[in-house]
Design a protein around this motif. Structure first.
Motif, mmCIF file in Angstrom:
data_model
loop_
_atom_site.group_PDB
_atom_site.id
_atom_site.type_symbol
_atom_site.label_atom_id
_atom_site.label_comp_id
_atom_site.label_asym_id
_atom_site.label_seq_id
_atom_site.Cartn_x
_atom_site.Cartn_y
_atom_site.Cartn_z
ATOM 1 N N GLU A 241 1.462 -15.023 -4.041
ATOM 2 C CA GLU A 241 1.056 -13.899 -4.429
ATOM 3 C C GLU A 241 1.840 -12.722 -3.961
ATOM 4 O OE1 GLU A 241 -1.348 -13.038 -6.785
ATOM 5 O OE2 GLU A 241 -1.624 -15.342 -6.954
ATOM 6 N N TYR A 242 3.186 -13.129 -3.628
ATOM 7 C CA TYR A 242 4.010 -12.202 -3.129
ATOM 8 C C TYR A 242 4.591 -11.102 -4.264
ATOM 9 C CZ TYR A 242 8.466 -10.798 -0.805
ATOM 10 O OH TYR A 242 9.472 -10.357 -0.036
ATOM 11 N N PRO A 243 4.730 -9.921 -4.076
ATOM 12 C CA PRO A 243 4.938 -9.154 -2.922
ATOM 13 C C PRO A 243 3.711 -8.812 -2.389
ATOM 14 C CG PRO A 243 5.138 -7.990 -4.837
ATOM 15 C CD PRO A 243 5.002 -8.935 -5.404
ATOM 16 N N TYR A 244 2.463 -9.124 -2.840
ATOM 17 C CA TYR A 244 1.167 -8.319 -2.307
ATOM 18 C C TYR A 244 0.797 -9.318 -1.189
ATOM 19 C CZ TYR A 244 0.732 -5.613 -6.420
ATOM 20 O OH TYR A 244 0.862 -5.023 -7.939
ATOM 21 N N GLU A 245 1.089 -10.500 -1.097
ATOM 22 C CA GLU A 245 0.752 -11.190 0.056
ATOM 23 C C GLU A 245 1.923 -12.108 0.565
ATOM 24 O OE1 GLU A 245 -2.394 -10.971 1.472
ATOM 25 O OE2 GLU A 245 -2.931 -9.841 -0.106
ATOM 26 N N GLY A 246 1.767 -12.581 1.862
ATOM 27 C CA GLY A 246 2.856 -13.166 2.176
ATOM 28 C C GLY A 246 3.099 -14.811 2.531
ATOM 29 N N ASP A 247 1.983 -15.101 1.791
ATOM 30 C CA ASP A 247 1.775 -16.998 1.859
ATOM 31 C C ASP A 247 2.751 -17.567 0.565
ATOM 32 O OD1 ASP A 247 0.198 -16.667 3.947
ATOM 33 O OD2 ASP A 247 -1.341 -18.046 3.055
ATOM 34 N N GLU B 150 -6.783 -2.146 0.643
ATOM 35 C CA GLU B 150 -7.686 -2.664 -0.401
ATOM 36 C C GLU B 150 -6.853 -2.877 -1.893
ATOM 37 O OE1 GLU B 150 -10.374 0.708 -0.712
ATOM 38 O OE2 GLU B 150 -11.598 0.207 1.145
ATOM 39 N N ARG B 151 -7.699 -3.234 -2.816
ATOM 40 C CA ARG B 151 -6.970 -3.179 -3.962
ATOM 41 C C ARG B 151 -7.595 -2.439 -5.014
ATOM 42 N NH1 ARG B 151 -4.133 -8.342 -5.200
ATOM 43 N NH2 ARG B 151 -3.313 -8.976 -3.130
ATOM 44 N N LEU C 205 -3.412 1.522 0.365
ATOM 45 C CA LEU C 205 -3.628 1.569 1.851
ATOM 46 C C LEU C 205 -4.415 3.285 2.028
ATOM 47 C CD1 LEU C 205 -0.006 0.783 3.127
ATOM 48 C CD2 LEU C 205 -1.850 -0.783 2.754
ATOM 49 N N THR C 206 -4.991 3.108 3.060
ATOM 50 C CA THR C 206 -5.700 4.302 3.676
ATOM 51 C C THR C 206 -5.620 4.365 5.050
ATOM 52 O OG1 THR C 206 -7.993 3.246 3.718
ATOM 53 C CG2 THR C 206 -7.390 4.634 1.909
ATOM 54 N N MET C 207 -5.337 5.487 5.634
ATOM 55 C CA MET C 207 -5.042 5.716 7.091
ATOM 56 C C MET C 207 -5.512 7.012 7.465
ATOM 57 S SD MET C 207 -0.776 5.795 7.079
ATOM 58 C CE MET C 207 -0.651 5.847 8.851
ATOM 59 N N LYS C 208 -5.971 7.373 8.791
ATOM 60 C CA LYS C 208 -6.061 8.372 9.212
ATOM 61 C C LYS C 208 -4.783 9.396 9.348
ATOM 62 C CE LYS C 208 -7.407 8.696 13.735
ATOM 63 N NZ LYS C 208 -8.294 8.574 14.774
ATOM 64 N N LEU D 210 -5.545 9.823 4.382
ATOM 65 C CA LEU D 210 -4.364 9.577 3.459
ATOM 66 C C LEU D 210 -4.483 8.355 2.655
ATOM 67 C CD1 LEU D 210 -1.645 10.780 2.499
ATOM 68 C CD2 LEU D 210 -0.797 9.503 4.374
ATOM 69 N N LYS D 211 -4.574 8.653 1.516
ATOM 70 C CA LYS D 211 -4.374 7.235 0.506
ATOM 71 C C LYS D 211 -2.985 7.098 -0.224
ATOM 72 C CE LYS D 211 -6.823 5.344 -3.740
ATOM 73 N NZ LYS D 211 -7.718 5.687 -4.713
ATOM 74 N N LEU D 212 -2.468 5.748 0.082
ATOM 75 C CA LEU D 212 -1.280 5.581 -0.463
ATOM 76 C C LEU D 212 -1.165 4.667 -1.509
ATOM 77 C CD1 LEU D 212 -0.448 5.523 3.227
ATOM 78 C CD2 LEU D 212 1.398 6.919 1.889
ATOM 79 N N ILE D 213 -0.383 4.513 -2.445
ATOM 80 C CA ILE D 213 -0.134 3.477 -3.470
ATOM 81 C C ILE D 213 1.354 3.042 -3.455
ATOM 82 C CG2 ILE D 213 -2.015 4.355 -4.804
ATOM 83 C CD1 ILE D 213 0.080 5.685 -6.812
ATOM 84 N N PRO D 214 1.690 1.875 -3.925
ATOM 85 C CA PRO D 214 3.049 1.607 -4.217
ATOM 86 C C PRO D 214 3.878 2.438 -4.981
ATOM 87 C CG PRO D 214 1.721 -0.376 -4.648
ATOM 88 C CD PRO D 214 0.709 0.829 -4.592
#
Length: 644
Positions: A457-463, A577-578, A589-592, A615-619
C-alpha cells in the motif's frame, strides 16, 4: 571527474545497470492501479478533447491560411505526439480499437503532410516555410524528439509502423542537415529533448547514425558560434554557456536542462564514459542538494522558467513546472543505471509523489503548470485587480483544463502510463528494487526471466511483500529510502530476519530462492518534522511535515486561521487518519499547533498572546481540489530555530 562506483561494481559485482521496462510489469492494485485507471478512463480523453477544441489536431491537416482561427503553433506537434505516446503506453497493456482509430487518423494526417525530404512541422509549412531550421529558439528539434518517442511507443504497442516511418524519415533529414551538411542556421537544439529521443531510436533500430547525431548535438553544445538565443536572455538559459563537460551546476530553463542531462546520462552509459557520467552526477547533486524544493520541484523562478542560484527557493512565487519534476525523475532513473546509489530513487520519489502528482486534479481532468509552496488568495485577488503593467507573476490557485503551452497534461499521461519503469533495474545477477508499487511481472537476469510480484500500500504504508515466483540463485537489492531509519526497518525472507545494513541505500539479499519465497520489507513510515538549510532565507525558523516520501500541506478550508502564523512543535503527537476527497482516499494528519491571537493593532511592543489549536494536513498533491483556499507547506516552529 569520475562518478563513484560507475562500472566499478557494487559490493556484489561489477555494475552494469539495465532498465526493466514497464512493458514487462502489470500494475495490479494499490495506489498506482487507481491512478492508471483514472488516467485511462478520464485523463486520456480529457486531454484529447482539449487538444481537439484548441485546433492542435486540426493543424495536422496543414491547411491553415491567414485569417483562419487557431494558427498552428511552433510546437503543437509535440503536444500531439506526447499524447500519442501516453496513449500507446496504455495500449501496450490493453488494446482499444476506438483509441487506435483516433491515433491512426492523426498518424494519417502526418503521413500525408510530411514532405518528400522528411520535413514535418505545421507552423513552418503553412505560416513561415522560408524560416525552417533558421531559428534555434523555435522548437523544431524538440518537436521532432517527441515525434520519435511517440512513434516508437505506438509501434511497440500495436506493431503499426507508419508513424515510425514518418519519424525515421524526419530524423534522417535532421541528421543530414545538422551533422553532415551543417546547412541549418544553427547547430544545436534550443529546447533539448531530441538527444534522449535519438538515443532511444538508436536502441530501438540499432542504427548507429542516431547515436552519432545525439553525440553531435551534445558535444557541440556550448561550442558553436552560430547558436543564437532569445533577445531577452543569454546562452546560460539554453545550457550553451559552456561545453557540457564543463557544466557542473544546473543553469537556465529547468525542463530543457533536465532533458539535456537525461540525454547526457544515456550517452555516458552507452559509451561507458566516466567523465561525462561524473558531470551528470555533479549536476544531479547540485540540483537535489542546493536547488530542489522539498516537494521535488525544480526551477524556482518564472523568469525563463529557470533554475536561479543555490538555496534560492521562494514559496509564493515558486515556479516548479510539472514537466520539470517529470524530467528530474527521468534523469534520476537514468542515473541509477550508471551508479547503484539510492539517492537517485529518493529524488525520483520526492518528485513523483509531490510535484508530479500535484500537477493533476484528483478528478483527472485539470492541471497545474506551476506548483507553488504557499498561496494566499488575498494576494492573488489584489494582483488580478491590477492593470496588466502592475501585476506580478503569481501561480494560479485552481487547476486548468488546458493551457496555451499545454506540455504538462500529455507529459503526465505518458509518465503515469509507464510508471512501472521505476520499479526495477538489473545488473548481472542482481535485481534492484527502486520504487515500491503493486505489480507483477518479469525481470531478465543472466538470460533468465524471473517472475516477481509486489504487494504493498506504499506510499501510504511501509509494508512491502515481494513474492518470488521463479526459483533460482540471484541477488535482490532492496532499497531502503533515505528518509527511513535503517535501524527501524525490518527485512525478512520467509520469516527469517535479514540484517538491514544498507550499502548506498540498498540491502543485498543473495541466495538460492525457491518458488514462492516471500521477501518482506517493513519501512518505518513515521511523521517527520523537517527543516531547511539556514541558507534558504525564506524558510528560516520554519519546518515542513513529511511522512515517507509524501510532503503534507495545510489548506484554509480545513484550518480557520492564518496559516502563515501557525506554529508547530517537533515533539507534538501526530494522529493519522484516512479521508476521501473527490473520490480518492488520502492520509490526513492532525497535530496540536499554536497561533497568535487576532488583533486590530498593526504593531505591538507586547506579545499578542498565543492560543492552542488543531492543525489538519493533507498530502501536497491533493491541495486545490476543494476550491480556492490558502495553502502552505512550511510552518513556524514553536520555540524553533532561526537563521542564526
Amino acid at each position: 571527474m569520475a562518478v563513484n562506483n560507475i562500472w566499478k561494481g557494487t559490493t556484489m559485482e561489477k555494475y552494469t545497470g539495465e532498465q526493466n521496462s514497464f512493458k514487462n510489469i502489470t500494475i495490479t492494485g494499490g495506489f498506482w492501479k487507481k491512478k492508471q485507471d483514472l488516467f485511462r478512463g478520464v485523463t486520456m480523453e480529457a486531454v484529447y478533447d482539449r487538444f481537439e477544441e484548441t485546433g492542435r489536431f486540426e493543424a495536422l491537416k496543414f491547411n491553415w491560411k491567414e485569417g483562419m482561427p487557431n494558427r498552428p503553433h511552433i510546437f503543437w506537434e509535440s503536444d500531439v505526439t506526447k499524447w500519442i505516446e501516453g496513449a500507446a503506453y496504455f495500449l501496450q497493456k490493453r488494446r482499444d480499437p476506438l483509441l487506435e482509430e483516433k491515433i491512426d487518423e492523426l498518424v494519417g494526417r502526418m503521413e500525408r503532410a510530411q514532405e518528400e525530404n522528411g520535413y514535418l512541422n505545421a507552423y513552418f509549412t503553412v505560416v513561415e516555410p522560408e524560416a525552417r531550421f533558421t531559428r534555434r529558439t523555435d522548437h523544431e528539434l524538440y518537436s521532432a524528439g517527441h515525434l520519435i518517442e511517440g512513434a516508437i511507443a505506438y509501434a511497440q504497442a500495436t506493431g503499426k509502423n507508419a508513424l515510425l516511418r514518418v519519424a525515421v524519415t524526419y530524423a534522417d533529414l535532421i541528421d543530414r542537415v545538422f551533422r553532415i551538411e551543417h546547412s541549418a542556421g544553427f547547430d544545436t537544439p534550443g529546447h533539448e529533448e531530441i538527444e534522449l529521443a535519438l538515443m532511444k531510436l538508436y536502441r530501438y533500430t540499432g542504427e548507429e547514425r542516431y547515436k552519432a547525431l545525439a553525440e553531435y548535438f551534445i558535444n557541440t553544445r556550448g561550442t558553436s558560434e552560430r547558436d543564437e538565443t532569445y533577445s531577452f536572455t543569454d546562452q546560460e538559459h539554453m545550457q550553451s554557456h559552456l561545453p557540457v563537460r564543463k557544466q557542473l551546476t544546473a543553469e537556465g530553463h529547468s525542463v530543457r536542462a533536465l532533458y539535456l542531462y537525461s540525454g547526457m546520462a544515456d550517452l555516458a552509459k552507452e559509451n561507458k564514459e566516466e567523465d561525462l557520467a561524473g558531470v551528470c552526477e555533479a549536476l544531479f547533486d547540485n540540483i537535489v542538494n542546493q536547488r530542489m524544493y522539498i516537494t521535488g520541484g525544480v526551477g524556482s523562478t518564472h523568469r525563463g522558467e529557470s533554475f536561479s542560484f543555490d538555496y534560492d527557493l521562494p514559496e509564493y512565487t515558486a515556479y516548479n513546472e510539472t514537466c520539470a519534476s517529470i524530467a528530474l525523475a527521468l534523469f534520476a532513473r537514468r542515473m541509477w543505471l550508471i551508479e547503484a546509489d539510492g539517492k537517485y530513487a529518493d529524488a525520483a520519489e520526492q518528485a513523483i509523489y509531490n510535484t508530479v502528482l500535484g500537477g493533476i486534479s484528483i478528478s483527472g481532468d485539470s492541471f497545474f503548470y506551476e506548483n507553488p509552496m504557499s498561496v494566499d488568495p488575498r494576494r492573488n485577488a489584489f494582483n488580478d485587480s491590477r492593470p496588466e503593467g502592475l501585476k506580478e507573476h503569481l501561480p494560479i490557485l485552481e487547476r486548468a483544463k488546458v493551457f496555451g503551452c499545454s506540455c504538462c497534461p500529455p507529459n503526465l499521461l505518458r509518465f503515469v502510463g509507464s510508471i512501472a519503469d521505476f520499479m526495477y533495474a538489473t545488473s548481472g545477477s542482481t535485481v534492484f528494487t527502486h520504487c515500491y508499487m503493486n505489480g507483477t511481472g518479469t525481470v531478465s537476469i543472466g538470460g533468465r526471466e524471473i517472475l516477481l510480484e509486489q504487494k504493498t500500500e506504499y506510499p501510504y504504508e511501509g509494508d512491502v511483500q515481494i513474492l518470488v515466483k521463479t526459483a533460482g540463485t540471484f541477488t535482490i537489492a532492496l532499497r531502503i529510502p533515505g528518509w527511513a531509519s535503517a535501524e527501524k526497518a525490518e527485512l525478512t525472507v520467509n520469516g527469517e530476519k535479514i540484517v538491514c545494513a544498507p550499502v548506498k541505500g540498498y540491502v543485498y539479499v543473495d541466495r538460492s530462492f525457491a518458488q514462492g519465497d516471500c521477501i518482506h520489507v517493513k519501512l518505518p513510515l513515521e511523521t517527520r518534522i523537517v527543516e531547511a538549510n539556514p541558507r534558504v532565507s525564506d524558510l528560516c525558523g520554519r519546518a515542513a511535515v513529511v511522512r515517507g516520501p509524501i510532503v503534507f500541506c495545510a489548506e484554509g478550508i480545513d484550518n480557520a486561521y492564518l496559516l502563515r502564523d501557525v506554529r508547530i512543535q517537533r515533539e507534538s503527537a501526530v494522529n493519522l487518519e484516512r479521508e476521501t476527497i473527490g473520490g480518492m482516499e488520502i492520509p490526513v494528519l492532525t497535530m496540536k499547533a499554536w497561533k497568535r491571537k487576532e488583533s486590530a493593532v498593526l504593531y505591538s511592543d507586547k506579545p499578542y498572546g498565543e492560543e492552542e489549536t488543531q492543525l489538519k494536513l493533507i498530502p501536497y498533491f491533493a491541495w486545490a481540489n476543494r476550491g480556492v483556499s490558502e495553502m502552505t507547506t512550511w510552518f513556524l516552529q514553536k520555540d524553533g530555530t532561526g537563521c542564526g
